[in-house]
Design a protein around this motif. Sequence first.
Motif, PDB file in Angstrom:
ATOM      1  N   GLY A 110       8.796  63.077 -11.924  1.00 44.37           N
ATOM      2  CA  GLY A 110       8.549  63.967 -13.054  1.00 44.37           C
ATOM      3  C   GLY A 110       8.521  63.207 -14.359  1.00 44.37           C
ATOM      4  N   THR A 111       8.230  63.939 -15.411  1.00 47.87           N
ATOM      5  CA  THR A 111       8.097  63.372 -16.748  1.00 47.87           C
ATOM      6  C   THR A 111       8.930  64.191 -17.724  1.00 47.87           C
ATOM      7  N   THR A 112       9.554  63.515 -18.679  1.00 45.45           N
ATOM      8  CA  THR A 112      10.319  64.204 -19.710  1.00 45.45           C
ATOM      9  C   THR A 112      10.016  63.605 -21.086  1.00 45.45           C
ATOM     10  N   GLN A 122       7.907  59.555 -24.052  1.00 49.35           N
ATOM     11  CA  GLN A 122       7.719  60.243 -22.781  1.00 49.35           C
ATOM     12  C   GLN A 122       8.108  59.283 -21.676  1.00 49.35           C
ATOM     13  N   GLY A 123       8.928  59.758 -20.749  1.00 45.69           N
ATOM     14  CA  GLY A 123       9.339  58.935 -19.624  1.00 45.69           C
ATOM     15  C   GLY A 123       8.862  59.533 -18.322  1.00 45.69           C
ATOM     16  N   THR A 124       8.387  58.675 -17.437  1.00 40.34           N
ATOM     17  CA  THR A 124       7.998  59.087 -16.099  1.00 40.34           C
ATOM     18  C   THR A 124       8.984  58.448 -15.134  1.00 40.34           C
ATOM     19  N   PHE A 125       9.514  59.257 -14.220  1.00 42.15           N
ATOM     20  CA  PHE A 125      10.602  58.828 -13.348  1.00 42.15           C
ATOM     21  C   PHE A 125      10.142  58.741 -11.900  1.00 42.15           C
ATOM     22  N   HIS A 168      18.272  57.916 -20.325  1.00 40.85           N
ATOM     23  CA  HIS A 168      17.103  57.894 -19.444  1.00 40.85           C
ATOM     24  C   HIS A 168      17.501  57.620 -18.004  1.00 40.85           C
ATOM     25  N   SER A 169      18.543  56.835 -17.790  1.00 40.99           N
ATOM     26  CA  SER A 169      18.998  56.580 -16.417  1.00 40.99           C
ATOM     27  C   SER A 169      19.680  57.817 -15.829  1.00 40.99           C
ATOM     28  N   VAL A 170      20.436  58.529 -16.642  1.00 44.46           N
ATOM     29  CA  VAL A 170      21.081  59.754 -16.162  1.00 44.46           C
ATOM     30  C   VAL A 170      20.015  60.789 -15.791  1.00 44.46           C
TER      31      VAL A 170
END
Length: 182
Positions: A110-112, A122-125, A168-170
């Motif tokens: 997902g992305t947040t 924007q981060g993609t995980f 971001h890691s959490v």
Amino acid sequence: MTEKHWTVLSEDSVFAADPYVTVTKQRVKLPDGVEIPDFYQVYLRHFAIVVPITDDGQVVFVEGYRHGSRSVELSFPGGFLEPNAPAETAVARELLEETGYACRELKELGTTFDNGNQRGCQGTFFVGVGAHKIGDTALDVTEDFTCREVSVSDIDDLLRRGQMKMAHSVVGLAHARLHIEI
């Protein structure tokens, strides 16, 4: 819930340090007609993070100094996306560079956004299944990381003791838990 978008009437650059950050000032109109003449937006580079898990139930972290927090932190491997490059390409590259590991399979989770009002980044995980060591690290000048494997069963204890503080890691861990048993 009905979407009520704001209208951007104008936008001017206030500061730019490409490719890392751009700050703009927008004049916006709210759905009820109210205008705000100085609504600031901060645009940061998009990034990708992976939660790599070995076949024997170890989660791969990097541990190292983070200048923003001025502390040594435990986090998942990740980094910036190159313009127009897929997030999966970036996360595989960063995993190898920061840890020397690769994954048998990368699953996008997902992305947040890290700031819903001012934009931020924007981060993609991803979760990496079958993480395994294939080579040496290739850290850049700003990175001084140690690769660390932690048992899946010890992850909650890291959180409770405050040893996993990078947001971001959490978020990556939360995404991973929705898709696999961690």
